[in-house]
Design an enzyme around this catalytic site. Structure first.
Site: not given
Length: 384
Positions: A30-32, A84, A115, A155, A217, A241-242
């Protein structure tokens, strides 16, 4: 039954999360502002096993906030529906989970305890929560109970910094309280997204958590990285993710690698441009055109990184406010230009130097305290 037993029972290395069988064992993180439905749909087309929504905050969802309700929505054809959720209070988390499960919105819920954003940790939220094991346990227990048959995962990061590591305890709590899997971003909150992910922590977590899958991750830039992470740590799956920003085709390479076949070659610029257009079109269909194109600009830059013939059009990409402009610019690049060899490892998305993590005054005085922080600690904007 151990995770290894489950993996060998059907002769494959599929990831089992509750009743969900995930193949390949690859999860879109999950990425905002990124993993909205249009991007998830694209990653699904390329072969992601599980694709998680951008983070939803529990309090606004319970209050019926329109933006939260939109973000918690899924495409008609989207399955499984993975979301998420972030919250700091067990009662609020339980209320949000009951809404999501009761309305049939989700097939899987992931809890965010990673976070590292300063404005969140200084209020006692995000990656500060695992420092208080009783609070963490209460939140996880409330979510799992409210979810019923819907699997809940969590996570988290290694810890606050090297002097305050929390990941082994957090993973054990998740296992004890009924989580279907746990995922570790192998950096501390102090690292933010800097330096190298510490895969040895994933291996240690795998040794501590034996009855549910452990996902790793951090620093999955190419398919070979994912295989190496599994080999070196013993983890049951990877969270990406990235590495997939501007490269959603990474998932077809990962799927091939986990299937034991050679990954297809990366796309040439013409195919990249076609994928980029598909992404923009999906985004414009999901929201109105101008805000969609504004949101797409960061993706356009990620897609074109490293391509020599695209550099001249980047300023125009950054100004494009209509889909037609993006389509027209395809004629100004070389469609046969091969994907640059080094571009796959160019860091996209969040970066920056390490930080000193801010915690509330006196936060470490009583680690057994399970009092939830105030609602202002829910102002999270990162999946961690």
């Amino acid at each position: 039954m151990t995770t290894e037993d489950r993996r060998s029972s059907d002769g494959s290395s599929a990831l089992q999360i509750g009743a969900l069988r995930v193949w390949p064992p690859v999860v879109l993180a999950p990425m905002a502002g990124i993993t909205n439905y249009p991007f998830r749909a694209l990653c699904r087309r390329f072969g992601a096993g599980l694709y998680v929504s951008e983070m939803i905050t529990a309090g606004p969802l319970v209050r019926g906030d329109a933006r939260s309700l939109q973000l918690s929505d899924f495409g008609r054809d989207e399955s499984p529906r993975s979301l998420q959720l972030y919250g700091v209070d067990p009662a609020t988390i339980a209320g949000a989970v009951r809404i999501l499960v009761g309305e049939g919105r989700v097939d899987h819920i992931d809890l965010n305890f990673g976070c590292p954003v300063r404005k969140v940790t200084r209020k006692g939220g995000g990656s500060a929560i695992p420092v208080k094991p009783n609070l963490l346990r209460a939140i996880v227990r409330a979510a799992v109970k409210a979810a019923g048959a819907v699997p809940v995962t969590m996570k988290f990061r290694i810890g606050i910094d090297d002097s305050l590591l929390t990941y082994l305890q957090a993973g054990t709590i998740g296992e004890q309280e009924g989580c279907a899997a746990v995922a570790l971003h192998a950096r501390t909150a102090a690292q933010l997204y800097s330096g190298s992910a510490r895969w040895e922590a994933i291996a240690a977590l795998k040794q501590a958590v034996r009855t549910i899958p452990v996902l790793g991750n951090g620093d999955i830039w190419e398919a070979a990285d994912a295989l190496r992470m599994v080999q070196e740590t013993g983890c049951d799956g990877v969270v990406v993710g990235r590495g997939c920003l501007g490269r959603p085709w990474l998932f077809r390479e990962l799927a091939a690698a986990f299937a034991g076949v050679s990954p297809p070659p990366p796309p040439r610029l013409g195919e990249v441009w076609a994928i980029m257009l598909e992404h923009a079109e999906r985004l414009c269909a999901w929201m109105s055109e101008e805000p969609a194109m504004a949101a797409f600009r960061k993706h356009a830059r990620w897609y074109t990184l490293g391509f020599a013939s695209a550099e001249a059009v980047v300023p125009k990409l950054m100004q494009a406010s209509r889909l037609a402009e993006l389509q027209a610019l395809a004629g100004e690049v070389d469609p046969d230009e091969p994907f640059p060899a080094a571009a796959g490892r160019i860091v996209r998305g969040k970066s920056g130097p390490p930080q000193k993590v801010a915690l509330p005054h006196g936060y470490l005085d009583d680690l057994d305290d399970a009092t939830p922080p105030g609602p202002d600690a829910e102002d999270a904007d990162s999946g961690g």
